[in-house]
Write a protein that holds these residues in place. Structure first.
Motif, mmCIF file in Angstrom:
data_model
loop_
_atom_site.group_PDB
_atom_site.id
_atom_site.type_symbol
_atom_site.label_atom_id
_atom_site.label_comp_id
_atom_site.label_asym_id
_atom_site.label_seq_id
_atom_site.Cartn_x
_atom_site.Cartn_y
_atom_site.Cartn_z
ATOM 1 N N LEU A 135 27.983 44.071 42.584
ATOM 2 C CA LEU A 135 28.423 45.427 41.873
ATOM 3 C C LEU A 135 27.759 45.661 40.950
ATOM 4 O O LEU A 135 27.365 47.001 40.435
ATOM 5 N N TYR A 136 26.780 44.369 40.025
ATOM 6 C CA TYR A 136 25.934 45.023 39.122
ATOM 7 C C TYR A 136 25.071 45.761 39.517
ATOM 8 O O TYR A 136 24.064 46.731 39.041
ATOM 9 N N LEU A 137 24.308 45.099 41.196
ATOM 10 C CA LEU A 137 23.362 45.802 41.646
ATOM 11 C C LEU A 137 23.678 47.500 42.024
ATOM 12 O O LEU A 137 23.156 47.955 40.931
ATOM 13 N N GLY B 265 31.495 41.194 37.080
ATOM 14 C CA GLY B 265 31.196 40.971 37.964
ATOM 15 C C GLY B 265 31.534 38.855 38.078
ATOM 16 O O GLY B 265 31.853 38.553 39.398
ATOM 17 N N VAL B 266 31.521 38.766 37.290
ATOM 18 C CA VAL B 266 31.379 37.365 37.288
ATOM 19 C C VAL B 266 33.266 37.157 37.241
ATOM 20 O O VAL B 266 33.479 35.994 37.658
ATOM 21 N N GLY C 148 36.088 34.327 43.545
ATOM 22 C CA GLY C 148 35.008 34.343 45.426
ATOM 23 C C GLY C 148 35.157 35.897 45.777
ATOM 24 O O GLY C 148 34.606 35.831 46.750
ATOM 25 N N VAL C 149 35.073 37.038 44.769
ATOM 26 C CA VAL C 149 34.580 37.800 45.304
ATOM 27 C C VAL C 149 33.537 38.810 44.737
ATOM 28 O O VAL C 149 33.188 38.556 43.985
#
Length: 311
Positions: free
Chosen positions: A244-246, A300-301, A307-308
């Motif tokens: 997600l962050y990427l 994201g964290v 677990g996603v």
């Protein structure tokens, strides 16, 4: 005998809001947000009360820096349109009051953060206040066009402080969050300098636009934006990064680079003709850019806890 009433002009007397303004609440909001992000993404959980208390005193420390900055820069602020209405140059708060507030809140915030969290976080906060008030405000700002480049470190420490509140130390992740803000600061402020016109030259501040001209400043914005992108993307490979962050970082950096290229290609006459609309748009987007990077880290964290969204 007729009583006479003396009319006293209270228009310049300080109100509560003036003391709040002394703490630079807009800057403080960025400090609070990035510190909260650093605390949230840290791998160690923190009791909600400790977290709230820590963020409160980090915010107060940021406000203390703002008060000390206004104390020292009162002469500069008075001749710049953007800052002339601040509490000290406008005369509503005296320079002595600003200094007293800044020093008192500095000591309070550092001591209370140390007691509430740990002394590593408190030490980082103390260094941040010192760096902003002394290294940047008293030295760099008036002496070198690299003022924003080096001085940007002051605004980059809050996520490291938040991380240290949780972990009691420093790590690759917290350093990269620092680097993200550190590299973002020059293009952000140089874009502002482009459309602030003569404010910095009138105040005698050696901003890059004053010492090297607007064309050179446009080139520097592009160079620093290109250097920023890989630093921002590097966070994706750490324990607090992820798909997600990427994805978010790739999109944001592509847009930021596109904007920097547009500014680099701009002719100054065209910029004046449209009242620096492109530069103002880039400046506003730079705020969105930083905000969404930290939002992506936090989301994201949070997803990773279920677990996603992990690698």
């Amino acid at each position: 005998m007729t009583d006479t009433t003396t009319l006293i002009d209270h228009s310049n007397e300080a109100e509560f809001g003036d003391y709040i303004a002394l703490l630079k609440p807009r800057v403080m909001s960025l400090v609070v947000f990035t510190a909260l992000a650093g605390l949230f993404v840290a791998p160690v959980s923190v009791h909600p009360f400790v977290a709230f208390t820590a963020i409160l005193f980090i915010a107060i420390g940021g406000g203390a820096s703002g008060a000390l900055n206004m104390w020292w820069d009162a002469d500069i602020d008075a001749v710049m349109r953007r800052t002339a209405k601040r509490p000290v140059p406008s005369g509503r708060v005296t320079a002595g009051e600003a200094l007293s507030v800044g020093l008192a809140l500095s000591v309070l915030s550092v001591l209370m953060l140390g007691l509430a969290a740990n002394w590593v976080a408190a030490g980082l906060l103390a260094f941040t206040i010192f760096f902003y008030a002394v290294v940047y405000t008293m030295w760099l700002k008036r002496s070198t066009p690299q003022n924003i480049v080096i001085g940007g470190a002051a605004g980059a420490f809050p996520p490291m402080i938040g991380w240290a509140v949780a972990t009691g130390g420093v790590s690759v992740e917290s350093v990269l969050m620092f680097v993200l803000i550190f590299m973002w600061t020059p293009p952000h402020f140089w874009a502002l300098a482009l459309f602030m016109k003569d404010d910095y030259s009138n105040a005698g501040v050696p901003m890059l636009t004053v010492t090297h001209g607007r064309k050179t400043t446009r080139t520097h914005i592009l160079v620093y934006t290109l250097l920023l992108a890989p630093m921002a993307l590097a966070l994706a490979a750490t324990s607090i990064g992820g798909p997600l962050y990427l994805a978010m970082s790739v999109v944001l950096n592509a847009l930021f680079i596109k904007g920097a290229i547009t500014i680099w290609r701009r002719d100054e006459d065209a910029a004046v003709a449209d009242e620096y609309k492109v530069e103002k748009k880039f400046f506003r987007f730079s705020l969105v850019y930083l905000f969404l990077h930290f939002v992506a880290l936090m989301v994201g964290v949070a997803l990773a806890d279920f677990g996603v969204g992990t690698w």
